[in-house]
Design a protein around this motif. Structure first.
Motif, PDB file in Angstrom:
ATOM      1  N   PHE B 145       9.019   9.839  53.920  1.00  0.00           N
ATOM      2  CA  PHE B 145       8.678   8.689  54.766  1.00  0.00           C
ATOM      3  C   PHE B 145       8.318   7.464  53.931  1.00  0.00           C
ATOM      4  O   PHE B 145       8.592   6.334  54.321  1.00  0.00           O
ATOM      5  N   LEU B 146       7.763   7.721  52.749  1.00  0.00           N
ATOM      6  CA  LEU B 146       7.425   6.601  51.884  1.00  0.00           C
ATOM      7  C   LEU B 146       8.699   5.911  51.382  1.00  0.00           C
ATOM      8  O   LEU B 146       8.828   4.685  51.420  1.00  0.00           O
TER       9      LEU B 146
ATOM     10  N   ILE C 238       3.745  19.831  46.643  1.00  0.00           N
ATOM     11  CA  ILE C 238       4.489  20.139  47.873  1.00  0.00           C
ATOM     12  C   ILE C 238       3.532  20.125  49.055  1.00  0.00           C
ATOM     13  O   ILE C 238       3.810  19.543  50.106  1.00  0.00           O
ATOM     14  N   ILE C 241       2.483  16.547  49.937  1.00  0.00           N
ATOM     15  CA  ILE C 241       3.525  15.822  50.669  1.00  0.00           C
ATOM     16  C   ILE C 241       3.636  16.356  52.086  1.00  0.00           C
ATOM     17  O   ILE C 241       3.757  15.596  53.058  1.00  0.00           O
ATOM     18  N   ALA C 244       0.790  15.126  54.211  1.00  0.00           N
ATOM     19  CA  ALA C 244       0.949  13.700  54.499  1.00  0.00           C
ATOM     20  C   ALA C 244       2.070  13.487  55.514  1.00  0.00           C
ATOM     21  O   ALA C 244       1.973  12.624  56.391  1.00  0.00           O
ATOM     22  N   SER C 245       3.125  14.314  55.409  1.00  0.00           N
ATOM     23  CA  SER C 245       4.219  14.178  56.360  1.00  0.00           C
ATOM     24  C   SER C 245       3.760  14.498  57.774  1.00  0.00           C
ATOM     25  O   SER C 245       4.093  13.790  58.725  1.00  0.00           O
ATOM     26  N   PHE C 248       1.812  11.757  58.972  1.00  0.00           N
ATOM     27  CA  PHE C 248       2.685  10.632  59.247  1.00  0.00           C
ATOM     28  C   PHE C 248       3.324  10.780  60.617  1.00  0.00           C
ATOM     29  O   PHE C 248       3.520   9.811  61.344  1.00  0.00           O
ATOM     30  N   LEU C 249       3.639  12.008  60.986  1.00  0.00           N
ATOM     31  CA  LEU C 249       4.223  12.240  62.310  1.00  0.00           C
ATOM     32  C   LEU C 249       3.147  12.215  63.393  1.00  0.00           C
ATOM     33  O   LEU C 249       3.428  12.423  64.559  1.00  0.00           O
ATOM     34  N   LEU C 251       0.587  14.278  63.504  1.00  0.00           N
ATOM     35  CA  LEU C 251       0.217  15.636  63.886  1.00  0.00           C
ATOM     36  C   LEU C 251      -0.566  16.371  62.808  1.00  0.00           C
ATOM     37  O   LEU C 251      -0.732  17.573  62.869  1.00  0.00           O
ATOM     38  N   GLY C 261      -1.516   9.908  54.635  1.00  0.00           N
ATOM     39  CA  GLY C 261      -0.444  10.037  55.622  1.00  0.00           C
ATOM     40  C   GLY C 261      -0.755   9.235  56.876  1.00  0.00           C
ATOM     41  O   GLY C 261       0.102   8.532  57.424  1.00  0.00           O
ATOM     42  N   LEU C 264      -0.394   5.584  56.250  1.00  0.00           N
ATOM     43  CA  LEU C 264       1.002   5.166  56.183  1.00  0.00           C
ATOM     44  C   LEU C 264       1.619   5.100  57.575  1.00  0.00           C
ATOM     45  O   LEU C 264       2.453   4.246  57.866  1.00  0.00           O
ATOM     46  N   GLY C 282       0.644   4.495  49.708  1.00  0.00           N
ATOM     47  CA  GLY C 282       1.900   5.076  49.247  1.00  0.00           C
ATOM     48  C   GLY C 282       1.888   5.253  47.744  1.00  0.00           C
ATOM     49  O   GLY C 282       2.272   6.299  47.215  1.00  0.00           O
ATOM     50  N   LEU C 285      -0.364   8.106  46.775  1.00  0.00           N
ATOM     51  CA  LEU C 285       0.270   9.377  47.099  1.00  0.00           C
ATOM     52  C   LEU C 285       1.320   9.734  46.051  1.00  0.00           C
ATOM     53  O   LEU C 285       1.354  10.852  45.526  1.00  0.00           O
TER      54      LEU C 285
END
Ligand SMILES: Nc1ncnc2c1ncn2[C@@H]1O[C@H](COP(=O)(O)OP(=O)(O)OP(=O)(O)O)[C@@H](O)[C@H]1O
Ligand code: SF4
Ligand SMILES: [Mg+2]
Lengths: 355, 319, 314
Positions: B145-146, C238, C241, C244-245, C248-249, C251, C261, C264, C282, C285
């Protein structure tokens, strides 16, 4: 002109722990149609030596010359060298299973060799030739085996395939790097027979690398014994077997099973030295039963010693007197006595008791 | 061979069934009141009840599971709680987007990853190799996403500010409509997804090429006097490609089932996008549908990978 | 180093520097110490760790709590976030909070998730892999199949779904990551155990009457430790990330938490007008994942030099 003439070859590898001097000051010649045996323990630099000659060592610092049919292999262009590899110099290796590509049929691999040096050969003709070669090296049902994958063949068969491939273009020189070490004892003799037979048929010279003096006992004309990257003894085959000078050769011989040569001497004890930090003086001194003071400080040069046909063909890198050649207890006792005098200490003269 | 296909397929079906149980338990047993949410805040109990009734949520669990499984077997994934659309339709609408995204990116990352990996293995520890491994590590460490945001900011927004609109940001143009526009609208998402994965492929290719180059058969190949490029491609790459193919099968299978983040960043309404949306909305049938389809893709991919072992390596026997 | 090893203390220095005789761990550490890149990465990680520890202190020092919304001074009259200046070093976010302080706090969550989940995955994965590989038979079949199923699940999708069903929380994120990564660890360990089990010294230990548990701990565990350690160090980034993903969603950790996350995600709405909103979290991260990956690579090369060295002749 000799077929192959190597002069002052040195090969060093940079490693994380320091410079590894794998081959040092090696010079030798091979005449057309002759067989040279290179003998030494594991790690003595035999493979690196011949692979360097072939231009197959990567990431190494190389100095010296290697003339093949008058041209220096080490200074020619890669393309020129490529024209010689396979066509003029063939090579077979220790482990035929890992040396053949597991993903290609053996016929494909032979065809590739043929066509690499004669693109005009049609695929069909090359394949026919591959079958012929397989037949020639004694593989039954060659027209079926040509489509076999290496893993579908036995060890001996695979080595026959390797030989068929190396001999496909009738090279002037065949380098065989321990071709029998990975094979069953029963198959070993057959493979050696085959190499000898093909060599005579084609008339090529052979460099046979081995750590076992027995392997070259019957076919070598000349033998070079290597220790820690350098040559320690060089002589006609008979001289090496019956009148060796260097204690290392002496030790190698006593490890042979042949009854007549077995003596009180045990085989060599201890480990080969690190090629990064070699012992001072004679590199063999930590394991030598005849070590003298001089051996520890001064490196013996390869010099002419007695024996052989008296033609200067017998050379050895050892401080023992030049006439200290031969086998048997009395010769060892002479050696021990000399060493004793030279260093003023008791010398056992037995490998098992090396300091 | 046939035995392998049958055995592997049965096993795949078993895996999917286990996943279906997990999914079902997770969503139907979990304490989340969808009816309540659907009915809105002000709704009274009876309205909520009516919705539950309507969705069949008040029936015994096993019965619900039976229905769910029965539907699944017929390829019927139920209806969305929200739009009443058949879930299958929603998925079929979204699938081409995810496939377009994954396939285009795959081309980029395989070409880039394998070629850089090979070149870097050929010259280990040179400047070029270090540059390649640094590049690989950089993108390997980069959250998708970054990278997406960065590309949007620089390649879309900043270019847009100076009047260059090469890379449109959102929306999807179907391939069947206009190939040029399809590709143009997908360039940024492709680059995003591809770069993030390229790192993995460079590292993988480099590693297995280095292993292959150290094999005895490479020495044999060189001793035959064939060209170095032939040694590299026909011998080393052929010998070392298996792990790359394996990884590719798994990655591609997973991505076809939804590229969650890239789709989210670029507003592409593929499987991943509708999955996230439905998760947020609590639209269970859609979520379950997407999860089942995505799992099916990974299972199929793993079968294909096993199969490719045998194709790539004659020593492997399929039984 | 002269006295690091009590058994060797007192011996002359040279003696200890011989290449032979050093344990593989010691050798690995020696190699790692001379790997400048890995050491630099380790320093960065230590600094990040310090940032996490001192986030509270720093925020007190400049008296900007992470959740305070400076709507007066932190937003323009039109309500737009402020770019970096001397008051707000990293600028402010959409509701006027200090991005600098929030980025600092974000290190806590990232490190926590990264380390806790790789630790959890390694412990569980090792146990499962060792059990499967050691006992074989039905145990092995069952565990190996279970690992297969886990590896067949599209894990980000499942993570998203789980987070949605169970509600966002930090520990859930850790749990999800552990669940989906232990399978890979388990496979590695299982394979290693299978091959070690057949070795002579294990046979010997067994014939001397050593119990299974003893064999597992004294013979097998030390031998699987190196690959597992390498995997663990590569798992940290891993996990970072991944979490953070999820955030980012929308959730992962609860919205509003100062996690990278989340920040962002909030930055998307402003990415044209306030690029600092994604630049700083960012960058932090990326720096963190880079540092861990570099260190991980270093550890791998140090413990398994084969993996990075060229083939040799002979
Ligand atoms: N590419 C390389 N990089 C660094 N060291 C190497 C390389 N190739 C070989 N060596 C080292 O060079 C030395 C000589 O190796 P070589 O293979 O020539 O021995 P050998 O006499 O053929 O032994 P063997 O009987 O085991 O084949 C060994 O110590 C080996 O570790
Ligand atoms: S006698 Fe001396 S020189 Fe000769 S091999 Fe022994 S140590 Fe070397
Ligand atoms: Mg060798």
């Amino acid at each position: 002109m000799s077929l192959l003439e190597v002069e002052n070859l040195n090969v060093t590898f940079p490693t994380p722990d320091g410079m590894l001097h794998a081959v040092r000051d090696v010079s030798f010649t091979v005449q057309s149609g002759q067989t040279l045996g290179i003998v030494g323990e594991s790690g003595s630099g035999k493979s690196v030596l011949m692979q360097t000659v072939m231009g197959l060592t990567h990431g190494a610092r190389i100095t010296g010359q290697a003339y093949f049919e008058g041209q220096d292999l080490l200074t020619m262009t890669e393309a020129e060298r490529r024209g010689i590899r396979g066509a003029r110099i063939g090579m077979i290796f220790q482990d035929p299973l890992t040396s053949l590509h597991p993903h290609y049929r053996v016929g494909w691999q032979i065809v590739e060799m043929i066509r690499a040096h004669g693109r005009q050969t049609s695929k069909r003709a090359a394949r026919a030739r591959a079958i012929e070669l397989l037949d020639h090296v004694g593989i039954p049902q060659p027209d079926q085996r040509v489509d076999a994958f290496p893993h579908e063949l036995s060890g001996g068969m695979r080595q026959r395939v390797m030989i068929a491939m190396a001999m496909a273009l009738e090279p002037a020189l065949l380098i065989a790097d321990e071709p029998t070490t990975a094979l069953d004892v029963t198959v070993q003799a057959q493979i050696l027979e085959l190499v000898k037979w093909l060599k005579d048929e084609i008339g090529s010279a052979v460099v046979m690398i081995t750590h076992d003096l027995g392997v070259v006992a019957e076919m070598a004309d000349t033998i070079m014994v290597m220790y820690a990257g350098g040559p320690v003894e060089w002589a006609q085959r008979r001289t090496i077997y019956y009148a060796p000078h260097h204690p290392y050769t002496r030790g190698l011989l006593s490890s042979l099973p042949a009854g007549e040569r077995r003596s009180r001497l045990d085989s060599i004890t201890g480990q080969p030295p690190s090629l990064i930090t070699l012992p001072s003086g004679c590199p063999f001194h930590p394991r030598c039963p005849f070590v003298m003071d001089r051996c520890i400080t001064e490196r013996p040069p390869l010099r002419q010693v007695a024996g052989g046909n008296g033609d200067g063909s017998h050379r050895s890198a050892c401080w023992l007197p030049i006439d200290a050649v031969g086998l048997g207890e009395h010769v060892d006792e002479q050696r021990a006595a000399y060493a004793h005098d030279a260093r003023g200490a008791t010398v056992h003269g037995r490998f098992g008791d090396a300091p | 061979m046939l035995r392998f296909v049958i055995r592997r397929t049965l096993y795949g079906v078993l895996v999917i069934w286990v996943i279906s149980v997990v999914v079902f338990v997770l969503f139907f047993v979990a304490p989340r009141n969808v009816a309540r949410k659907l009915a809105g805040r002000q709704a009274d109990m009876s309205a909520v009840e009516a919705i539950r009734e309507d969705l069949g949520l008040n029936r015994p669990l096993l019965e619900q599971y039976g229905d769910f499984l029965w539907g699944l077997l017929q390829g019927d994934l139920g209806y969305s709680y929200y739009s009443d659309e058949p879930v299958t339709d929603k998925i079929l609408d979204a699938l081409p987007i995810s496939v377009s995204l994954a396939a285009g990116a795959a081309v980029i990352w395989v070409v880039l990853g394998v070629s850089i990996g090979v070149l870097s293995a050929l010259r280990p520890r040179t400047i070029a190799d270090r540059a390649a491994t640094t590049f690989a590590l950089f993108f390997y460490s980069m959250p998708t996403f970054l990278l997406g945001l960065l590309l949007l900011y620089f390649l879309f927004y900043q270019l847009h500010l100076v009047g260059i609109d090469w890379f449109p940001a959102a929306t999807y143009v179907p391939l069947t409509e206009d190939v040029g526009q399809w590709a143009r609208h997908l360039i940024l998402p492709w680059i995003t997804l591809a770069l993030v994965l390229t790192g993995t492929y460079i590292r993988l290719t480099r590693g297995s090429m280095l292993d292959a180059l150290g094999e005895d058969y490479i020495r044999t190949a060189r001793s035959k006097g064939i060209t170095e490029s032939r040694v590299t491609v026909r011998h080393a790459l052929r010998g070392g490609i298996t792990p790359v193919v394996t990884q590719f099968g798994i990655d591609f299978g997973t991505l076809v089932g939804g590229v969650l983040i890239t789709e989210q960043v670029f507003g592409l309404q593929g499987l991943g996008y509708i999955a996230v949306t439905s998760v947020v909305q609590g639209d269970l049938p859609v979520v379950i549908g997407v999860v089942m389809v995505a799992s099916a893709f990974t299972v199929v991919a793993s079968i294909v990978v096993d199969f490719s072992y045998a194709v790539l390596d004659p020593r492997v026997r399929l039984t | 180093m002269a006295t690091a090893d009590p058994e060797r203390a007192g011996e002359p220095e040279q003696e200890q520097d011989v290449v032979k005789g050093r344990s593989p761990w010691r050798l690995g550490w020696e190699r790692l110490r001379h790997d400048h890149v890995a050491m630099a990465a380790a320093v960065v990680i230590v600094l990040i760790g310090l940032a996490a520890l001192l986030a509270g202190v720093v925020s007190d020092l400049i008296s900007h709590p992470p959740d305070t919304q400076y709507r007066e001074i932190g937003l323009s009259p039109a309500g737009v976030p402020q770019p970096p200046d001397s008051t707000f070093w990293f600028g402010t976010d959409g509701v006027g909070r200090d991005v600098f302080v929030r980025v600092l706090y974000g290190t806590r969550i990232s490190l926590l998730v990264g380390i806790a989940s790789s630790f959890g995955a390694v412990v569980l994965g090792t146990v499962i892999g060792m059990l499967a590989g050691f006992y074989g038979g039905a145990v092995d079949t069952l565990l190996a199949r279970a690992l297969d199923v886990i590896l067949s699940m599209p894990f980000l999708l499942f993570g998203v779904a789980l987070a949605a069903v169970l509600g966002p929380s930090l520990w859930l994120v850790v749990g999800v990551i552990v669940f989906f990564t232990l399978a890979a660890v388990g496979r590695i360990v299982r394979g290693q155990t299978l091959s070690i089990r057949e070795r002579e010294y294990v046979e010997a230990a067994r014939s001397l009457g050593a119990s299974n548990r003893r064999i597992m701990f004294t013979e097998i565990l030390p031998n699987v430790l190196a690959p597992v350690l390498v995997y663990a160090s590569l798992l940290v980034p891993i996990a970072i990330i991944f979490s953070a993903s999820l955030s980012f969603l929308g959730l992962g950790v609860p919205p509003g938490t100062p996690a990278w996350g989340v920040m962002l995600r909030e930055a998307i709405d402003y990415y044209t007008v306030a690029p600092w909103l994604f630049a700083f979290p960012g960058g932090a991260l990326l720096l963190t994942t880079l540092a861990f990956n570099l260190l991980g690579d270093g550890v791998r090369d140090a413990l398994d030099p084969k993996a990075s060295r060229l083939g040799r002749a002979g």
